[in-house]
Motif scaffolding. Sequence first.
Motif: not given
Length: 158
Positions: A68-70, A72-75, A77
């Motif tokens: 989920e954190k990834v 947030q940066r790269e929706p 991915n």
Amino acid sequence: MASTKKILQKTFIIASGLAFLGMMTVPMLTVLRGNANQNQTEAPSEGAPQQPTAAEIEQLKSIAEGYEKVLQREPDNPNALQGLVEARLQMGDLAGAITPMEKLTKIYPEEEGLKQLLAAIKLQVENPQLPPPQNPLAPTVPNNQGGGTESTPPPTQP
């Protein structure tokens, strides 16, 4: 004296042969016994889904949070979306797997397996009494029945 010597030679040959056979069979028995123990410790039923333990659920939750954190940066991915879907499916959170699955099907519209899994997840959420969907994202063990997902029992001998 000659007969005693021949008797000792025959005894020595027989004892050597038995020792040789014993040295060969003990490792084979150990291997066979080890395979039997390994088969007993595997999952009791391959077709039935296993419920994750509390420790596994906590680990899956932390994995899902990382994805989920990834996202947030790269929706968009795809690796993070796939990992999040797999983690949520393993936790049994089918409703939580729908949104990332929808994004995956938008990224890969040509993938019929993703569309089928999304439809199966939505159907399972609507009808909880149905069996859980198969996860084509996770590696599976192919059966020898021509690629089907269900295994049939071997024919019985009369």
